[in-house]
Write a protein that holds these residues in place. Structure first.
Motif, mmCIF file in Angstrom:
data_model
loop_
_atom_site.group_PDB
_atom_site.id
_atom_site.type_symbol
_atom_site.label_atom_id
_atom_site.label_comp_id
_atom_site.label_asym_id
_atom_site.label_seq_id
_atom_site.Cartn_x
_atom_site.Cartn_y
_atom_site.Cartn_z
ATOM 1 N N GLU A 1 0.832 -1.209 0.000
ATOM 2 C CA GLU A 1 0.000 0.000 0.000
ATOM 3 C C GLU A 1 0.865 1.257 0.000
ATOM 4 N N LEU A 2 1.926 1.250 0.793
ATOM 5 C CA LEU A 2 2.852 2.385 0.814
ATOM 6 C C LEU A 2 3.494 2.566 -0.558
ATOM 7 N N ASN A 3 3.839 1.469 -1.183
ATOM 8 C CA ASN A 3 4.549 1.529 -2.461
ATOM 9 C C ASN A 3 3.675 2.056 -3.598
ATOM 10 N N LYS A 4 2.359 1.969 -3.461
ATOM 11 C CA LYS A 4 1.465 2.491 -4.499
ATOM 12 C C LYS A 4 1.696 3.980 -4.730
ATOM 13 N N ASN A 5 2.147 4.661 -3.676
ATOM 14 C CA ASN A 5 2.406 6.095 -3.767
ATOM 15 C C ASN A 5 3.887 6.436 -3.628
ATOM 16 N N GLY A 6 4.753 5.436 -3.803
ATOM 17 C CA GLY A 6 6.196 5.691 -3.743
ATOM 18 C C GLY A 6 6.676 6.129 -2.380
ATOM 19 N N LEU A 7 6.132 5.508 -1.320
ATOM 20 C CA LEU A 7 6.415 5.952 0.043
ATOM 21 C C LEU A 7 7.339 5.018 0.819
ATOM 22 N N ILE A 8 7.855 3.977 0.163
ATOM 23 C CA ILE A 8 8.646 2.996 0.905
ATOM 24 C C ILE A 8 9.914 2.598 0.158
ATOM 25 N N GLY A 9 11.005 2.504 0.901
ATOM 26 C CA GLY A 9 12.262 1.983 0.393
ATOM 27 C C GLY A 9 12.836 1.043 1.439
ATOM 28 N N VAL A 10 13.268 -0.142 1.027
ATOM 29 C CA VAL A 10 13.733 -1.157 1.968
ATOM 30 C C VAL A 10 15.216 -1.435 1.751
ATOM 31 N N ASN A 11 15.937 -1.543 2.865
ATOM 32 C CA ASN A 11 17.359 -1.902 2.837
ATOM 33 C C ASN A 11 17.531 -3.230 3.556
ATOM 34 N N ILE A 12 17.948 -4.252 2.820
ATOM 35 C CA ILE A 12 18.170 -5.579 3.402
ATOM 36 C C ILE A 12 19.664 -5.812 3.546
ATOM 37 N N SER A 13 20.089 -6.152 4.755
ATOM 38 C CA SER A 13 21.505 -6.393 5.026
ATOM 39 C C SER A 13 21.872 -7.834 4.717
ATOM 40 N N VAL A 14 22.881 -8.022 3.869
ATOM 41 C CA VAL A 14 23.403 -9.351 3.545
ATOM 42 C C VAL A 14 24.919 -9.276 3.701
ATOM 43 N N THR A 15 25.446 -9.914 4.717
ATOM 44 C CA THR A 15 26.851 -9.731 5.095
ATOM 45 C C THR A 15 27.776 -10.829 4.599
ATOM 46 N N SER A 16 27.227 -12.007 4.365
ATOM 47 C CA SER A 16 28.052 -13.128 3.918
ATOM 48 C C SER A 16 27.169 -14.146 3.214
ATOM 49 N N MET A 17 27.754 -14.935 2.321
ATOM 50 C CA MET A 17 27.037 -16.040 1.691
ATOM 51 C C MET A 17 27.254 -17.338 2.457
ATOM 52 N N SER A 18 28.059 -17.282 3.494
ATOM 53 C CA SER A 18 28.395 -18.468 4.287
ATOM 54 C C SER A 18 27.540 -18.520 5.551
ATOM 55 N N GLU A 19 26.770 -19.579 5.719
ATOM 56 C CA GLU A 19 25.969 -19.737 6.932
ATOM 57 C C GLU A 19 26.860 -19.926 8.156
ATOM 58 N N ALA A 20 27.997 -20.580 7.983
ATOM 59 C CA ALA A 20 28.919 -20.765 9.103
ATOM 60 C C ALA A 20 29.401 -19.416 9.619
ATOM 61 N N THR A 21 29.713 -18.503 8.686
ATOM 62 C CA THR A 21 30.141 -17.160 9.082
ATOM 63 C C THR A 21 28.993 -16.411 9.733
ATOM 64 N N ARG A 22 27.797 -16.473 9.124
ATOM 65 C CA ARG A 22 26.646 -15.753 9.669
ATOM 66 C C ARG A 22 26.350 -16.173 11.097
ATOM 67 N N ARG A 23 26.410 -17.471 11.366
ATOM 68 C CA ARG A 23 26.015 -17.966 12.687
ATOM 69 C C ARG A 23 26.889 -17.431 13.810
ATOM 70 N N ILE A 24 28.163 -17.194 13.545
ATOM 71 C CA ILE A 24 29.020 -16.657 14.608
ATOM 72 C C ILE A 24 29.103 -15.139 14.565
ATOM 73 N N LEU A 25 28.928 -14.550 13.376
ATOM 74 C CA LEU A 25 29.021 -13.099 13.221
ATOM 75 C C LEU A 25 27.724 -12.408 13.617
ATOM 76 N N GLU A 26 26.589 -13.041 13.289
ATOM 77 C CA GLU A 26 25.255 -12.472 13.508
ATOM 78 C C GLU A 26 24.338 -13.590 14.020
ATOM 79 N N PRO A 27 24.538 -14.054 15.251
ATOM 80 C CA PRO A 27 23.992 -15.340 15.699
ATOM 81 C C PRO A 27 22.477 -15.504 15.683
ATOM 82 N N ARG A 28 21.704 -14.439 15.882
ATOM 83 C CA ARG A 28 20.247 -14.613 15.942
ATOM 84 C C ARG A 28 19.535 -13.910 14.787
ATOM 85 N N THR A 29 20.194 -13.854 13.671
ATOM 86 C CA THR A 29 19.602 -13.230 12.491
ATOM 87 C C THR A 29 18.988 -14.284 11.570
#
Length: 357
Positions: A181-209
């Motif tokens: 609904e927000l996007n119908k009027n150009g009111l929303i922009g989303v930033n998704i953080s992706v820090t690594s392609m490795s799940e092993a790295t993610r689990r210790i770097l960002e444990p509850r993400t």
């Protein structure tokens, strides 16, 4: 006796002293020994949710190199536990440690939707994008229970006001109905953080993400509904994820991201000590190498506070990262761009029908 075994599900492995407090809480060795002999835990690892009652919710951002003018945070502290998080230092303002307290003592702002509505209705307020999660993630685990972020999005929609979101949690898709609904009027922009392609790295770097797979799926779903997504490939940490720049850029581009941003890690304030303790416990074989490479990016220090340079770094390693970023933009984002959000509608919705009289 204390254990060198990492604390499960947490990023920080200790509570550093709060620099604003006169007294320091210290766990004595004899108490730890007693707990060990009794088979008890010296500290509870459970998350606490603590209500707080701020008088305002929208913050003006004065830093010239952050890329936003206003931000708001529905929660203080963040259970995601990202070890590098710059927001850890802000927990000291509330009387807590930026270490484990930051992840285990989450401050809940139940009045945020009401405070936001008051701000957007203010006579002197002029529409300008307000970014959710300028400090801590608005879709961290607490949001499942409290739904404060969702309520705030409903306020932004009611007043046709532009809003940005920064998150690394796929929970954002729960609110797809409002985002569309927000996007119908150009009111929303989303930033998704992706820090690594490795799940092993993610689990210790960002444990509850959220897992990397689910973050990429979130980018894909949002993009399928034409909701603009910028990928945050940040921070780039030499020796940990710096070799993944091209791979990360390709992955988010393939899922529909329209742009990406990056930073070179900097460990300001108490985060330097927290990070050093963490990496020596979780990556002992490469700890010194990583720390030296981070220092090489900041003139021999773990942090550089100069605006415009602090998040970019200097030196050979930083230059190599920048070169890879340039290649990634040319290769995967050449024909893409992130739109400006609409600030033209809010004024007529500010006071509803009262505008007619």
């Amino acid at each position: 006796m204390s254990s060198n075994k990492p604390i499960k599900g947490r990023g920080a492995q200790l509570n550093t002293p709060n620099k604003f407090l006169e007294h320091i809480y210290e766990t004595r060795a004899d108490f730890l020994e007693y707990c060990h002999l009794e088979g008890e835990e010296a500290h509870s690892n459970r998350t606490q949710y603590i209500p707080i009652f701020p008088k305002s919710i929208v913050n003006k951002v004065s830093s010239p190199d952050v890329g936003m003018q206003y931000s708001m945070n529905t929660y203080q502290g963040c259970e995601h536990g990202c070890i590098y998080c710059y927001a850890r230092n802000t927990h000291e303002f509330w009387g807590y440690s930026p270490g484990l307290d930051f992840e285990r003592k989450i401050l809940i702002k139940k009045d945020a939707p009401r405070l936001l509505e008051t701000k957007l209705k203010s006579k002197n307020w002029k529409a300008c994008t307000v970014v959710l999660s300028g400090n801590t993630d608005c879709y961290q685990p607490a949001e499942k229970k409290y739904e404060i972020t969702r309520q705030c999005l409903e306020v932004f929609l009611k007043y046709r006001h532009p809003v940005g979101i920064i998150t690394k949690n796929a929970l954002i898709l729960r609110d797809l109905d409002i985002l569309k609904e927000l996007n119908k009027n150009g009111l929303i922009g989303v930033n998704i953080s992706v820090t690594s392609m490795s799940e092993a790295t993610r689990r210790i770097l960002e444990p509850r993400t959220t897992t990397i797979k689910k973050r990429l799926e979130a980018i894909s779903v949002l993009s399928e509904h034409n909701i603009p997504v910028n990928a945050m490939l940040a921070p780039i940490i030499p020796g940990i994820n710096s070799h993944e720049v091209l791979q990360l850029a390709k992955a988010v581009s393939d899922k529909g991201a329209r742009s990406f941003a990056f930073t070179v890690v900097r460990l300001n304030g108490a985060i330097g000590g927290i990070f050093m303790d963490w990496i020596k416990k979780t990556m002992p074989d490469k700890a010194e190498k990583v720390l030296h490479q981070i220092q090489e990016c900041h003139g021999g220090n773990l942090n550089d506070s100069r605006f415009g340079i602090r998040s970019r770094g200097e030196g050979k390693i930083a230059t190599q990262i920048h070169d890879m970023v340039d290649v990634a933009r040319r290769r995967y984002f050449k024909e893409k761009s992130f739109p400006r959000l609409n600030t033209e509608l809010h004024e007529q919705y500010k006071n509803g029908q009262m505008k007619l009289f």
